[in-house]
Design an enzyme around this catalytic site. Sequence first.
Site, PDB file in Angstrom:
ATOM      1  N   GLU A 106      41.684  37.763  30.150  1.00 28.69           N
ATOM      2  CA  GLU A 106      41.495  38.888  29.234  1.00 28.69           C
ATOM      3  C   GLU A 106      40.470  38.604  28.140  1.00 28.69           C
ATOM      4  O   GLU A 106      39.991  39.542  27.490  1.00 28.69           O
ATOM      5  CB  GLU A 106      42.828  39.286  28.592  1.00 28.69           C
ATOM      6  CG  GLU A 106      43.417  38.289  27.598  1.00 28.69           C
ATOM      7  CD  GLU A 106      44.260  37.199  28.234  1.00 28.69           C
ATOM      8  OE1 GLU A 106      45.071  36.579  27.507  1.00 28.69           O
ATOM      9  OE2 GLU A 106      44.111  36.947  29.448  1.00 28.69           O
ATOM     10  N   CYS A 164      48.850  31.975  31.629  1.00 29.27           N
ATOM     11  CA  CYS A 164      49.088  30.808  30.776  1.00 29.27           C
ATOM     12  C   CYS A 164      50.584  30.485  30.719  1.00 29.27           C
ATOM     13  O   CYS A 164      51.139  29.998  31.693  1.00 29.27           O
ATOM     14  CB  CYS A 164      48.481  31.030  29.400  1.00 29.27           C
ATOM     15  SG  CYS A 164      48.266  29.488  28.465  1.00 29.27           S
ATOM     16  N   HIS A 190      42.909  32.434  30.681  1.00 36.83           N
ATOM     17  CA  HIS A 190      43.054  33.777  30.107  1.00 36.83           C
ATOM     18  C   HIS A 190      41.946  34.695  30.623  1.00 36.83           C
ATOM     19  O   HIS A 190      40.829  34.689  30.082  1.00 36.83           O
ATOM     20  CB  HIS A 190      43.011  33.714  28.579  1.00 36.83           C
ATOM     21  CG  HIS A 190      44.218  33.084  27.976  1.00 36.83           C
ATOM     22  ND1 HIS A 190      45.348  33.790  27.651  1.00 36.83           N
ATOM     23  CD2 HIS A 190      44.477  31.797  27.652  1.00 36.83           C
ATOM     24  CE1 HIS A 190      46.258  32.978  27.141  1.00 36.83           C
ATOM     25  NE2 HIS A 190      45.750  31.752  27.132  1.00 36.83           N
TER      26      HIS A 190
END
Length: 512
Positions: free
Chosen positions: A170, A81, A168
């Site tokens: 994660e 990001c 993202h």
Amino acid sequence: MQDSVIILDFGSQYTQLIARKIRKLGVFSEIHPYSLSIQKIKALNPRALILSGSPFSIVHTDAPKPDQGIWDLGIPILGICYGMQMVAEHFGAHVVYAPEREYGKAELKIVQDDPLLDGIESDAQIWLSHADKVQTLSPELVVLASTHGSAHAAIKHRNLPIYALQFHPEVHHSLCGKVILENFLFRIAGLKAAWNAGSFSSECISKIREQVGDDKVILGLSGGVDSSVSAAMLYKAIGTRLLPIFVDTGMMRFQEASRVQEMFRSFPDLKINFVDASALFLSRLEGVSDPEQKRKIIGATFIEIFDQEAAKFPDAKYLAQGTLYPDVIESVSFAGGIPVTIKSHHNVGGLPEDMKLKLIEPLRELFKDEVREVGKALNLPDEFVMRHPFPGPGLAVRILGPIDAEKVRILQAADEIFIQELRANKLYHTTWQAFAVLLPIRSVGVLNDERTYEQVCALRAVNSVDGMTAEVTQFPWDFLMMVSRRICNEVKGISRVVYDISSKPPATIEWE
């Protein structure tokens, strides 16, 4: 750790998730502020570097930037990001403020095959949350994937092992995120999955032995998961030179001292020193309502008592605490000094600078779920490992407003009923943490045909993995009704019970 990853934190709400995801894949990762110097980065000798997201905009003149020496480390780098936009800008791409912010689910379109995206099918679900976007690339960069709103959702350097993602990987909603992180760690960075709870505890025990030498260590033992696992680890490292001290602050769980003594009967050589300091803590907290002031008072008093106890053991040079990574993260801003502290923890922000004992915090780098894994690796029974978390300041942060002995009695009784019924109905292990809170309001009620005006109790139960995020536990309605009846009938001073249905964020798990 020989195979480790450093995450440079630019203030993203998801940074902790990156660390946890990487550790789950068997690679040790550490979070450091983005301002970490290149000298310190080199000293840590990471095998890969990850640049986190951020609430800041890369197009602003005051945008946080890392030490420029990172680009010459020669190790794989992954920007996420804001980290992607930083990579793009550094290598000559044009980054702009997007006219429309992208937030939420999107589908990833593969543009070019690459080891980073091996095993990822086109149209895989990802999660976006950004306001800036890479408008045009420089010749040094190559597009790997796009989305409907982002032409450059994944990019890489033509010649260097430097990658960047606009999304993202994660977060849970990026369904292909785990595979992408695996590809980066193992295929691109050449790391090995060599980190786990067992390897951590073995290495930590060796470090403790080397650090402590022949000295003695005082441990603040509360009976919670963190201090219990710390005790087991320290006992394996130094044996009877461990001096556990249980300080009764007057704000512990119901009959906690006797329960801790019973719990540690399997450690026959471990002598626990019990100190009843309840009167001192309660006197110093008299009239105090502010939660931060409560934590500071408790932290200072706690260390003061330990200093007094240390005088009884001249060979004691260290104080051991069960501080965890979330404690550190919530107490200290990683974003280069940006004041984003959520709340201070008594074992992080409450320690005086002139403390006589040196600190040992064997669990400081671990999340709660990892502590439980370490406890199992140390062969601790579930009674130790699976106990619900309990805050260091105890019931002081579960009694909103001023504290006194009567309020503590009321809350202990209500909390005990809640926990009893959870165990009796086999619900205790279906929730991560459950407890009662005493609210600073009174409510009209009716008892024996007479008007009452007594306090309100809130029940709180959440499911979480590491304490960084949490969702309310949805207990059966008849169970909650039964707990409410028992508390109102059996606990003098409470006439109304409510159930907290707030998630974290926006709420925290504890009320204070």
